[in-house]
Design an enzyme around this catalytic site. Structure first.
Site, PDB file in Angstrom:
ATOM      1  CE  LYS A  46      13.293  28.296  -7.735  1.00  0.00           C
ATOM      2  NZ  LYS A  46      12.814  29.564  -6.925  1.00  0.00           N
ATOM      3  CD  GLN A  84      10.907  32.849  -7.287  1.00  0.00           C
ATOM      4  OE1 GLN A  84      11.060  31.546  -7.074  1.00  0.00           O
ATOM      5  NE2 GLN A  84      11.817  33.613  -7.856  1.00  0.00           N
ATOM      6  CG  ASP A  92      15.174  29.438  -1.369  1.00  0.00           C
ATOM      7  OD1 ASP A  92      16.179  28.852  -2.129  1.00  0.00           O
ATOM      8  OD2 ASP A  92      14.750  30.435  -1.662  1.00  0.00           O
TER       9      ASP A  92
END
Length: 291
Positions: free
Chosen positions: A55, A99, A122
């Site tokens: 990323k 994450q 996200d």
């Protein structure tokens, strides 16, 4: 029957990233600055580290800043919440990614929901999930939205089609079922307690593998002409669907790797750009009848 068409997530992902890079270069030339995506990694899970590094590199390639926040394995929920709040208040940060997974002692859902709605690029907060379910503008969970963009790119019509989604996680299976419903598909959401799964899969015009088990969904469960979307990625570079055998009876299919995976990161970058430009991604239900 026509030869199956490979849904090339790698190529479409590159196309999206080129568009992002062009838009951001234009914004920068007009003095609007550069967007920043902050990624929080708690602990030292090797797979998560690899993914976060991917990323970071992807951000650099499209002209975004990335901020990598590493926290020790023993981090508490309160310590993580405090870090998220700092990023929420930092006006230079446009997107925040926590994450998954986090260490067992952390309340992951509480931490996800601490992320500011406008920085939830996200699509993991309860608030954005609720807005998606109501057909409102929102930041979408990246993997499902990536699959939707693949369907749109290849002109695959979902209206009136029977989609079977196998897996009901809150950031993959459930939102994918909602997105497909918003696009006028009739959706069956399956999970570990589903009875007669092979018979349900046999009815599918579109099958989505999101169960996290290697080649769990078998080729002989599927009918001719099915569209295969495999969101799984397991040890040995295999997905959740027996694609190697099923692709020959499909009309379209995603490979593993190179199908859904690259799209996930591209959507993350896309929604970070949207946040930077203070706009949402397009509504998915533009043509839905709500009946």
């Amino acid at each position: 029957m026509k030869s199956p068409i490979l849904l090339d997530g790698k190529a479409i992902s590159e196309k999206i990233r080129n568009q992002i890079a062009s838009t951001l270069a234009d914004a920068k030339s007009k003095g609007k600055g550069i967007p920043t995506l902050a990624t929080i990694l708690v602990g030292n899970d090797p797979a998560s580290e690899t993914y976060v590094n991917m990323k970071v590199k992807a951000c650099e390639k499209v002209g975004m800043n990335s901020r990598y926040v590493r926290m020790k394995d023993s981090t508490t929920t309160e310590e993580l919440l405090s870090e998220i709040r700092k990023l929420n208040e930092d006006t230079s940060v446009n997107g925040i990614l926590l994450q998954h997974p986090v260490p067992h002692q952390i309340d992951e859902r509480r931490c996800f929901d601490e992320i500011a709605i406008g920085k939830d690029v996200d699509g993991v907060t309860t608030h954005n999930f609720g807005k998606l379910s109501m057909g409102m503008e929102a930041y979408y969970p990246c993997t499902p939205y990536g699959m939707i963009l693949l369907l749109k790119e290849y002109g695959i019509d979902t209206k009136g089609k029977h989609a079977v989604v196998v897996g009901r996680s809150p950031i993959l299976g459930k939102p994918m079922a909602i997105m497909l419903t918003n696009l006028d598909a009739t959706v069956t959401l399956c999970h570990s307690k589903t009875v007669n799964l092979p018979e349900l899969v046999k009815q599918a015009d579109i099958i989505v593998g999101a169960v996290g088990k290697p080649e769990f969904i078998k080729a002989d469960w599927m009918k001719e002409g099915v569209v295969i979307l495999d969101a799984g990625y397991n040890v040995g570079n295999v997905g959740d669907i027996e694609v190697s055998k099923a692709k020959d009876k499909s009309s379209h299919y995603t490979p593993v790797p190179g199908g859904v995976g690259p799209m996930t990161i591209s959507v993350l970058l896309l929604q970070t750009m949207y946040s930077f430009l203070n706009q949402f991604s397009p509504k998915l239900d533009a043509h839905a009848s709500n009946r």
